[in-house]
Design an enzyme around this catalytic site. Structure first.
Site, PDB file in Angstrom:
ATOM      1  N   ALA A  67      11.143   2.857  -6.601  1.00 27.75           N
ATOM      2  CA  ALA A  67      11.067   3.006  -5.142  1.00 27.75           C
ATOM      3  C   ALA A  67      10.462   1.766  -4.501  1.00 27.75           C
ATOM      4  CB  ALA A  67      10.227   4.225  -4.803  1.00 27.75           C
ATOM      5  N   GLY A  68      10.833   1.525  -3.257  1.00 25.74           N
ATOM      6  CA  GLY A  68      10.238   0.441  -2.475  1.00 25.74           C
ATOM      7  C   GLY A  68      11.177  -0.711  -2.227  1.00 25.74           C
ATOM      8  N   ASP A  70      14.710  -0.401  -1.936  1.00 19.96           N
ATOM      9  CA  ASP A  70      15.685   0.079  -0.956  1.00 19.96           C
ATOM     10  C   ASP A  70      15.050   1.231  -0.184  1.00 19.96           C
ATOM     11  OD1 ASP A  70      17.864   0.710   0.525  1.00 19.96           O
ATOM     12  OD2 ASP A  70      19.136   1.339  -1.140  1.00 19.96           O
ATOM     13  N   LYS A  71      14.160   0.886   0.714  1.00 21.56           N
ATOM     14  CA  LYS A  71      13.353   1.918   1.386  1.00 21.56           C
ATOM     15  C   LYS A  71      14.186   2.840   2.262  1.00 21.56           C
ATOM     16  CE  LYS A  71       8.932  -0.542   1.409  1.00 21.56           C
ATOM     17  NZ  LYS A  71       7.912   0.367   0.878  1.00 21.56           N
ATOM     18  N   ASN A 116       1.431  -6.025  -2.813  1.00 17.57           N
ATOM     19  CA  ASN A 116       2.006  -5.631  -1.515  1.00 17.57           C
ATOM     20  C   ASN A 116       1.115  -4.625  -0.810  1.00 17.57           C
ATOM     21  OD1 ASN A 116       3.425  -2.805  -0.965  1.00 17.57           O
ATOM     22  ND2 ASN A 116       3.494  -3.155  -3.182  1.00 17.57           N
ATOM     23  N   ARG A 117       1.118  -4.755   0.510  1.00 19.48           N
ATOM     24  CA  ARG A 117       0.514  -3.716   1.353  1.00 19.48           C
ATOM     25  C   ARG A 117       1.491  -3.412   2.490  1.00 19.48           C
ATOM     26  NH1 ARG A 117      -3.277  -7.894   1.822  1.00 19.48           N
ATOM     27  NH2 ARG A 117      -2.937  -9.302   3.580  1.00 19.48           N
ATOM     28  N   MET A 118       2.739  -3.127   2.070  1.00 24.32           N
ATOM     29  CA  MET A 118       3.805  -2.890   3.047  1.00 24.32           C
ATOM     30  C   MET A 118       3.449  -1.711   3.962  1.00 24.32           C
ATOM     31  SD  MET A 118       5.892  -5.245   2.086  1.00 24.32           S
ATOM     32  CE  MET A 118       7.372  -4.954   3.017  1.00 24.32           C
ATOM     33  N   PHE A 120       4.634   1.605   3.744  1.00 26.42           N
ATOM     34  CA  PHE A 120       5.753   2.524   4.025  1.00 26.42           C
ATOM     35  C   PHE A 120       6.490   2.155   5.312  1.00 26.42           C
ATOM     36  CE2 PHE A 120       3.542   6.395   1.759  1.00 26.42           C
ATOM     37  CZ  PHE A 120       3.777   5.791   0.546  1.00 26.42           C
ATOM     38  N   SER A 182       0.699   5.627  -3.448  1.00 24.57           N
ATOM     39  CA  SER A 182       0.699   4.280  -2.891  1.00 24.57           C
ATOM     40  C   SER A 182      -0.671   3.986  -2.304  1.00 24.57           C
ATOM     41  CB  SER A 182       1.770   4.146  -1.805  1.00 24.57           C
ATOM     42  OG  SER A 182       3.036   4.147  -2.398  1.00 24.57           O
ATOM     43  N   ASN A 184      -1.437   1.961   0.061  1.00 26.13           N
ATOM     44  CA  ASN A 184      -1.424   1.325   1.374  1.00 26.13           C
ATOM     45  C   ASN A 184      -1.354   2.280   2.555  1.00 26.13           C
ATOM     46  OD1 ASN A 184      -1.413  -1.262   0.105  1.00 26.13           O
ATOM     47  ND2 ASN A 184       0.746  -0.904  -0.385  1.00 26.13           N
ATOM     48  N   THR A 185      -1.435   3.571   2.291  1.00 22.13           N
ATOM     49  CA  THR A 185      -1.559   4.555   3.367  1.00 22.13           C
ATOM     50  C   THR A 185      -2.918   5.215   3.182  1.00 22.13           C
ATOM     51  OG1 THR A 185       0.822   4.966   3.493  1.00 22.13           O
ATOM     52  CG2 THR A 185      -0.601   6.703   4.336  1.00 22.13           C
ATOM     53  N   LYS A 222       4.835  11.191  -8.276  1.00 22.93           N
ATOM     54  CA  LYS A 222       4.565   9.829  -8.747  1.00 22.93           C
ATOM     55  C   LYS A 222       3.076   9.550  -8.640  1.00 22.93           C
ATOM     56  CE  LYS A 222       6.020   5.034  -8.127  1.00 22.93           C
ATOM     57  NZ  LYS A 222       7.037   4.158  -7.529  1.00 22.93           N
ATOM     58  N   ASN A 251       2.640   4.048 -10.156  1.00 27.42           N
ATOM     59  CA  ASN A 251       2.733   3.216  -8.962  1.00 27.42           C
ATOM     60  C   ASN A 251       1.959   1.913  -9.196  1.00 27.42           C
ATOM     61  OD1 ASN A 251       3.102   2.490  -6.154  1.00 27.42           O
ATOM     62  ND2 ASN A 251       3.350   4.687  -5.767  1.00 27.42           N
ATOM     63  N   THR A 252       1.710   1.158  -8.153  1.00 27.70           N
ATOM     64  CA  THR A 252       0.952  -0.103  -8.250  1.00 27.70           C
ATOM     65  C   THR A 252      -0.538   0.192  -8.413  1.00 27.70           C
ATOM     66  OG1 THR A 252       0.745  -0.128  -5.853  1.00 27.70           O
ATOM     67  CG2 THR A 252       2.605  -1.336  -6.787  1.00 27.70           C
TER      68      THR A 252
HETATM   69  C1  FMN Z   1       7.002  -4.586  -2.489  1.00 33.14           C
HETATM   70  C2  FMN Z   1       6.841  -3.256  -3.153  1.00 33.14           C
HETATM   71  C3  FMN Z   1       7.009  -2.096  -2.408  1.00 33.14           C
HETATM   72  C4  FMN Z   1       6.860  -0.861  -3.025  1.00 33.14           C
HETATM   73  N1  FMN Z   1       7.059   0.265  -2.275  1.00 33.14           N
HETATM   74  C5  FMN Z   1       6.965   1.477  -2.876  1.00 33.14           C
HETATM   75  C6  FMN Z   1       7.223   2.649  -2.159  1.00 33.14           C
HETATM   76  O1  FMN Z   1       7.576   2.617  -0.964  1.00 33.14           O
HETATM   77  N2  FMN Z   1       7.091   3.838  -2.792  1.00 33.14           N
HETATM   78  C7  FMN Z   1       6.741   3.931  -4.108  1.00 33.14           C
HETATM   79  O2  FMN Z   1       6.654   5.029  -4.651  1.00 33.14           O
HETATM   80  N3  FMN Z   1       6.514   2.822  -4.826  1.00 33.14           N
HETATM   81  C8  FMN Z   1       6.612   1.604  -4.250  1.00 33.14           C
HETATM   82  N4  FMN Z   1       6.385   0.488  -4.983  1.00 33.14           N
HETATM   83  C9  FMN Z   1       5.959   0.627  -6.386  1.00 33.14           C
HETATM   84  C10 FMN Z   1       7.118   0.520  -7.364  1.00 33.14           C
HETATM   85  O3  FMN Z   1       8.040   1.555  -7.183  1.00 33.14           O
HETATM   86  C11 FMN Z   1       6.589   0.565  -8.830  1.00 33.14           C
HETATM   87  O4  FMN Z   1       6.007   1.829  -9.064  1.00 33.14           O
HETATM   88  C12 FMN Z   1       5.560  -0.507  -9.096  1.00 33.14           C
HETATM   89  O5  FMN Z   1       5.894  -1.706  -8.446  1.00 33.14           O
HETATM   90  C13 FMN Z   1       5.404  -0.775 -10.594  1.00 33.14           C
HETATM   91  O6  FMN Z   1       6.613  -1.242 -11.147  1.00 33.14           O
HETATM   92  P1  FMN Z   1       6.928  -2.805 -11.395  1.00 33.14           P
HETATM   93  O7  FMN Z   1       5.744  -3.379 -12.122  1.00 33.14           O
HETATM   94  O8  FMN Z   1       8.187  -2.821 -12.173  1.00 33.14           O
HETATM   95  O9  FMN Z   1       7.089  -3.424 -10.043  1.00 33.14           O
HETATM   96  C14 FMN Z   1       6.526  -0.778  -4.393  1.00 33.14           C
HETATM   97  C15 FMN Z   1       6.375  -1.942  -5.142  1.00 33.14           C
HETATM   98  C16 FMN Z   1       6.541  -3.177  -4.546  1.00 33.14           C
HETATM   99  C17 FMN Z   1       6.373  -4.421  -5.369  1.00 33.14           C
END
Ligand code: FMN
Length: 372
Positions: A67-68, A70-71, A116-118, A120, A182, A184-185, A222, A251-252
């Protein structure tokens, strides 16, 4: 070749602008029939032996887009064309929202990581539901929909917010993910505590069943890598108790210490708050996944994500207990041939292993450790 392109073009651009540019190219290519067929033939050759059945769904393979990326569900065919076996769109919130002020996406190139601190940024569940309803799929792929809480909605009203999104989106989702992880919320991750998570998941389940009576939409949660081990266990137990279909780990992370970062400390500090993803997350994500598998075994489908860069990484997650694996950050560094490499490598790993099918390999390492 991509690494040269990355260094010369993308690395010199603001990361979010680079994302939008790449995203626009992917969408554009997927709109041209001859081009998309050619690209898919090159980048997404199918390996029969990797066919995967998970969550009651049949997929070309186990490797999907996290996720993230293709939001707003705007590039599902494009990502499928690049070889992702499933595409998890979102996070989508009930109300549209702009996300945090820019700059909010940063590269740690030396660490093959992102912060990231997008927050959502997304079009909201009404618009995304309309887009999904109108979509004429070109490639057959599995579409997961990941939902989260609208920022301005207080924590006490979170359940109603998730329910609204569920009512709008469940019909269009092959599977649904409740994102409570996440960073960032503000307050979102508090929803991982079982006393908050139980009513939330129960309400989303009820809303999905009510709005889509014709089929049972698989429901996953998640979780964050920053949960203490006993909280990981508590979520696992709750998932079993509630009859949840899956858990996505992870997640991150909000951690910066202990990750062996090469990027200078002052650079990382200057970036500030946000979730760190990519290679430095690998060890903890794997640890959380193994822990979950040791607890739930085959009762629940586990999805491994966090720091997956290579076929070896993906294979390691499968042996640890993941039926599905996902990635995001390494796609930025590896480019369009990434899925192809993962698939080829996984097929080779499977052929060289004692297992006849991927399903047989799921959790084998964790089971072995438990038996020792
Ligand atoms: C720029 C960015 C935006 C993300 N946005 C979301 C999100 O909207 N929802 C979510 O569940 N995870 C989001 N993630 C987390 C990823 O889905 C994933 O769980 C995390 O990046 C760990 O995987 P990776 O190390 O392969 O990136 C985001 C990650 C990145 C880098």
């Amino acid at each position: 070749m991509y690494s040269l392109f990355f260094r010369l073009i993308f690395q010199r651009m603001d990361p979010e602008k680079a994302h939008h540019l790449a995203f626009a190219w992917i969408r554009a290519a997927a709109r041209v029939p001859v081009l998309r067929t050619f690209v898919a033939a090159v980048l997404a050759p199918r390996h029969k032996e990797l066919r995967t059945e998970a969550l009651g769904l049949r997929m070309h393979g186990p490797f999907g887009l996290a996720a993230g990326f293709d939001k707003n569900a705007a590039a599902i065919d494009g990502m499928s064309m690049l070889g992702f076996d499933h595409v998890e769109v979102g996070t989508v919130t009930a109300q549209p929202q702009p996300g945090n002020p820019k700059k909010r996406l940063f590269r740690l190139v030396a660490d093959r990581a992102l912060i990231n601190r997008m927050g959502f940024n997304n079009d909201g569940s009404e618009a995304v539901a309309e887009r999904l309803a109108a979509r004429k799929a070109v490639f057959r792929t599995t579409v997961g929909v990941n939902i989260g809480k609208t920022k301005v909605v207080p924590e006490a009203e979170a359940v109603a917010d998730y329910v609204t999104s569920t009512e709008r989106l469940a019909a269009h989702a092959d599977y649904l993910v409740v994102n409570v992880s996440s960073p960032n919320t503000p307050g979102l991750r508090n929803l991982q505590a079982t006393e908050s998570l139980r009513p939330l998941l129960a309400a989303v389940r009820e809303a999905a069943d009510r709005t889509v009576p014709s089929r049972r939409v698989p429901l996953l949660v998640k979780i964050a890598p920053d949960l203490a081990d006993e909280d990981v266990d508590a979520v696992a137990d709750l998932a079993v108790e509630l009859g949840l279909d899956g858990i996505i780990a992870t997640n991150t992370t909000i951690a910066r210490e202990g990750l062996g970062l090469r990027t200078p400390k002052r650079t990382v500090e200057a970036i500030g708050a946000g979730g760190l993803s990519g290679a430095p997350l690998k060890a903890r994500s794997l640890e959380v996944l193994s822990r979950l598998y040791a607890r739930v075994g085959d009762r629940i489908t586990l999805v491994g994500v966090g720091g997956i860069e290579t076929a070896d990484d993906a294979w390691e997650r499968i042996l640890a207990g993941a039926t599905l694996v996902q990635g995001y950050s390494a796609f930025i560094y590896e480019g369009p041939f990434w899925c192809r490499k993962i698939h080829k490598g996984l097929a080779e790993k499977l052929a060289a292993s004692p297992y006849k099918t991927l399903a047989e390999a799921v959790g084998a390492e964790t089971r072995k450790k438990a038996a020792a």
